[in-house]
Design a protein around this motif. Structure first.
Motif, PDB file in Angstrom:
ATOM      1  N   LEU A  52      -0.595   3.161  -6.138  1.00 35.37           N
ATOM      2  CA  LEU A  52      -1.627   3.642  -5.207  1.00 35.37           C
ATOM      3  C   LEU A  52      -2.345   2.475  -4.539  1.00 35.37           C
ATOM      4  CD1 LEU A  52      -3.116   6.676  -7.159  1.00 35.37           C
ATOM      5  CD2 LEU A  52      -1.792   6.749  -5.040  1.00 35.37           C
ATOM      6  N   ARG A  53      -2.623   1.420  -5.302  1.00 35.15           N
ATOM      7  CA  ARG A  53      -3.268   0.233  -4.721  1.00 35.15           C
ATOM      8  C   ARG A  53      -2.378  -0.403  -3.653  1.00 35.15           C
ATOM      9  NH1 ARG A  53      -5.474  -2.445 -10.266  1.00 35.15           N
ATOM     10  NH2 ARG A  53      -7.392  -1.221 -10.400  1.00 35.15           N
ATOM     11  N   ALA A  54      -1.078  -0.496  -3.962  1.00 38.51           N
ATOM     12  CA  ALA A  54      -0.141  -1.059  -2.985  1.00 38.51           C
ATOM     13  C   ALA A  54      -0.097  -0.192  -1.718  1.00 38.51           C
ATOM     14  CB  ALA A  54       1.252  -1.192  -3.598  1.00 38.51           C
ATOM     15  N   ASP A  55      -0.041   1.126  -1.913  1.00 41.94           N
ATOM     16  CA  ASP A  55      -0.043   2.029  -0.752  1.00 41.94           C
ATOM     17  C   ASP A  55      -1.338   1.903   0.035  1.00 41.94           C
ATOM     18  OD1 ASP A  55       2.460   2.921  -1.396  1.00 41.94           O
ATOM     19  OD2 ASP A  55       1.779   4.806  -2.330  1.00 41.94           O
ATOM     20  N   LEU A  56      -2.448   1.766  -0.680  1.00 42.62           N
ATOM     21  CA  LEU A  56      -3.744   1.621  -0.030  1.00 42.62           C
ATOM     22  C   LEU A  56      -3.805   0.327   0.780  1.00 42.62           C
ATOM     23  CD1 LEU A  56      -6.480   2.942   0.330  1.00 42.62           C
ATOM     24  CD2 LEU A  56      -7.280   1.740  -1.696  1.00 42.62           C
ATOM     25  N   VAL A  59      -1.762   0.935   3.928  1.00 44.39           N
ATOM     26  CA  VAL A  59      -2.525   1.779   4.858  1.00 44.39           C
ATOM     27  C   VAL A  59      -3.656   0.970   5.485  1.00 44.39           C
ATOM     28  CG1 VAL A  59      -4.067   3.781   4.996  1.00 44.39           C
ATOM     29  CG2 VAL A  59      -1.914   3.951   3.766  1.00 44.39           C
ATOM     30  N   SER A  60      -4.324   0.170   4.674  1.00 43.21           N
ATOM     31  CA  SER A  60      -5.419  -0.662   5.183  1.00 43.21           C
ATOM     32  C   SER A  60      -4.912  -1.633   6.243  1.00 43.21           C
ATOM     33  CB  SER A  60      -6.066  -1.419   4.026  1.00 43.21           C
ATOM     34  OG  SER A  60      -7.072  -2.282   4.493  1.00 43.21           O
ATOM     35  N   ASN A  61      -3.752  -2.252   5.986  1.00 44.72           N
ATOM     36  CA  ASN A  61      -3.171  -3.170   6.976  1.00 44.72           C
ATOM     37  C   ASN A  61      -2.810  -2.425   8.258  1.00 44.72           C
ATOM     38  OD1 ASN A  61      -3.425  -5.355   5.270  1.00 44.72           O
ATOM     39  ND2 ASN A  61      -1.353  -5.180   4.458  1.00 44.72           N
ATOM     40  N   LYS A  62      -2.248  -1.223   8.109  1.00 47.18           N
ATOM     41  CA  LYS A  62      -1.889  -0.437   9.291  1.00 47.18           C
ATOM     42  C   LYS A  62      -3.135  -0.029  10.074  1.00 47.18           C
ATOM     43  CE  LYS A  62       2.519   1.310   7.622  1.00 47.18           C
ATOM     44  NZ  LYS A  62       3.313   2.472   7.217  1.00 47.18           N
ATOM     45  N   VAL A  63      -4.204   0.300   9.362  1.00 46.49           N
ATOM     46  CA  VAL A  63      -5.458   0.665  10.029  1.00 46.49           C
ATOM     47  C   VAL A  63      -5.994  -0.535  10.806  1.00 46.49           C
ATOM     48  CG1 VAL A  63      -7.883   1.248   9.591  1.00 46.49           C
ATOM     49  CG2 VAL A  63      -6.077   2.548   8.491  1.00 46.49           C
ATOM     50  N   LYS A  64      -5.929  -1.729  10.196  1.00 42.38           N
ATOM     51  CA  LYS A  64      -6.393  -2.934  10.895  1.00 42.38           C
ATOM     52  C   LYS A  64      -5.561  -3.188  12.144  1.00 42.38           C
ATOM     53  CE  LYS A  64      -8.314  -5.232   6.850  1.00 42.38           C
ATOM     54  NZ  LYS A  64      -8.157  -6.310   5.882  1.00 42.38           N
ATOM     55  N   LEU A  65      -4.233  -3.028  12.015  1.00 43.81           N
ATOM     56  CA  LEU A  65      -3.367  -3.199  13.186  1.00 43.81           C
ATOM     57  C   LEU A  65      -3.697  -2.162  14.256  1.00 43.81           C
ATOM     58  CD1 LEU A  65       0.106  -3.927  11.551  1.00 43.81           C
ATOM     59  CD2 LEU A  65      -1.305  -5.517  12.851  1.00 43.81           C
ATOM     60  N   ALA A  66      -3.923  -0.921  13.838  1.00 48.79           N
ATOM     61  CA  ALA A  66      -4.250   0.140  14.793  1.00 48.79           C
ATOM     62  C   ALA A  66      -5.586  -0.147  15.469  1.00 48.79           C
ATOM     63  CB  ALA A  66      -4.291   1.493  14.084  1.00 48.79           C
ATOM     64  N   GLU A  67      -6.551  -0.619  14.695  1.00 47.20           N
ATOM     65  CA  GLU A  67      -7.848  -0.951  15.292  1.00 47.20           C
ATOM     66  C   GLU A  67      -7.697  -2.063  16.320  1.00 47.20           C
ATOM     67  OE1 GLU A  67     -10.229  -1.868  11.877  1.00 47.20           O
ATOM     68  OE2 GLU A  67     -10.836   0.230  11.566  1.00 47.20           O
ATOM     69  N   GLY A  68      -6.870  -3.061  15.999  1.00 43.87           N
ATOM     70  CA  GLY A  68      -6.615  -4.142  16.961  1.00 43.87           C
ATOM     71  C   GLY A  68      -5.930  -3.621  18.209  1.00 43.87           C
ATOM     72  N   SER A  69      -4.961  -2.727  18.022  1.00 46.65           N
ATOM     73  CA  SER A  69      -4.261  -2.148  19.173  1.00 46.65           C
ATOM     74  C   SER A  69      -5.205  -1.305  20.019  1.00 46.65           C
ATOM     75  CB  SER A  69      -3.090  -1.277  18.701  1.00 46.65           C
ATOM     76  OG  SER A  69      -2.141  -2.066  18.030  1.00 46.65           O
ATOM     77  N   ILE A  70      -6.056  -0.544  19.362  1.00 43.73           N
ATOM     78  CA  ILE A  70      -7.018   0.287  20.095  1.00 43.73           C
ATOM     79  C   ILE A  70      -7.974  -0.592  20.881  1.00 43.73           C
ATOM     80  CG2 ILE A  70      -8.986   1.838  19.788  1.00 43.73           C
ATOM     81  CD1 ILE A  70      -7.394   3.122  17.470  1.00 43.73           C
TER      82      ILE A  70
END
Length: 192
Positions: A52-56, A59-70
């Motif tokens: 779960l920590r690895a998945d989190l 997800v956290s990295n993807k959220v950061k990438l998405a925030e940068g893209s946005i």
């Protein structure tokens, strides 16, 4: 009646008398089995928590990438909006210039009315030049008076019962146009 064994402190018996040596190892074995089962469950829970920590983290990295893209997209949208406002302004300016140029190009145009259809023949420019010189006889025209273009008004095909279409003629310069209009006003000919 049966003999019952009395228990209690009055007889002076201790707890050891009542525990048989067979029951204790069974309890220990059961407790050991429960401990091993709990240990296995704890390890399973620990593995699941790590997953779960690895998945989190993913997800956290993807959220950061998405925030940068946005953020990049928002910047690009702001830039495109500014460009659109500028382009709209430029188009408005160009439309005004085009309309002005179109009006200026029509300044030297005259409309000749009430000429029968096809009276001008195939050389409309020559017909208009000769008619202006011979009928209107404007003063101030040079010997090289030129009608640049002439044609019938572009409307639906002529019907036999309809009035004739106007002839639109473009004179070479404004001076000729002014002379022709003054001559038309003085002679009451069909010219506008």
């Amino acid at each position: 009646m049966g003999h019952h064994k009395r228990t209690g402190a009055s007889q002076g018996n201790t707890m050891e008398q009542y525990t048989t040596p067979v029951v204790l190892p069974q309890r220990v074995a059961r407790l050991e089995g429960s401990r091993v089962a709990l240990e296995g469950k704890r390890e399973t829970v620990a593995v699941e928590v790590n997953l779960l920590r690895a998945d989190l983290r993913k997800v956290s990295n993807k959220v950061k990438l998405a925030e940068g893209s946005i953020a990049a997209l928002q910047t690009e949208v702001r830039t495109l909006r500014k460009q659109m406002v500028q382009a709209t302004s430029t188009v408005g300016w160009l439309e005004a210039r085009l309309e002005d140029a179109e009006r200026r190009s029509r300044r030297n145009n005259v409309r000749l009315l009430s000429f029968l259809e096809r009276v001008e023949g195939s050389a409309t420019e020559s017909f208009v030049e000769n008619w202006i010189r011979d009928v209107l006889q404007p003063t101030g025209l040079s010997r090289v008076f030129v009608v640049e273009r002439a044609h019938r008004a572009l409307v639906a095909p002529h019907q036999p019962s309809a009035p004739p279409r106007a002839i639109i003629a473009r004179l070479l310069n404004y001076k000729y146009w002014d002379c022709v209009l003054h001559a038309a006003c003085e002679s009451d000919k069909a010219l506008s």
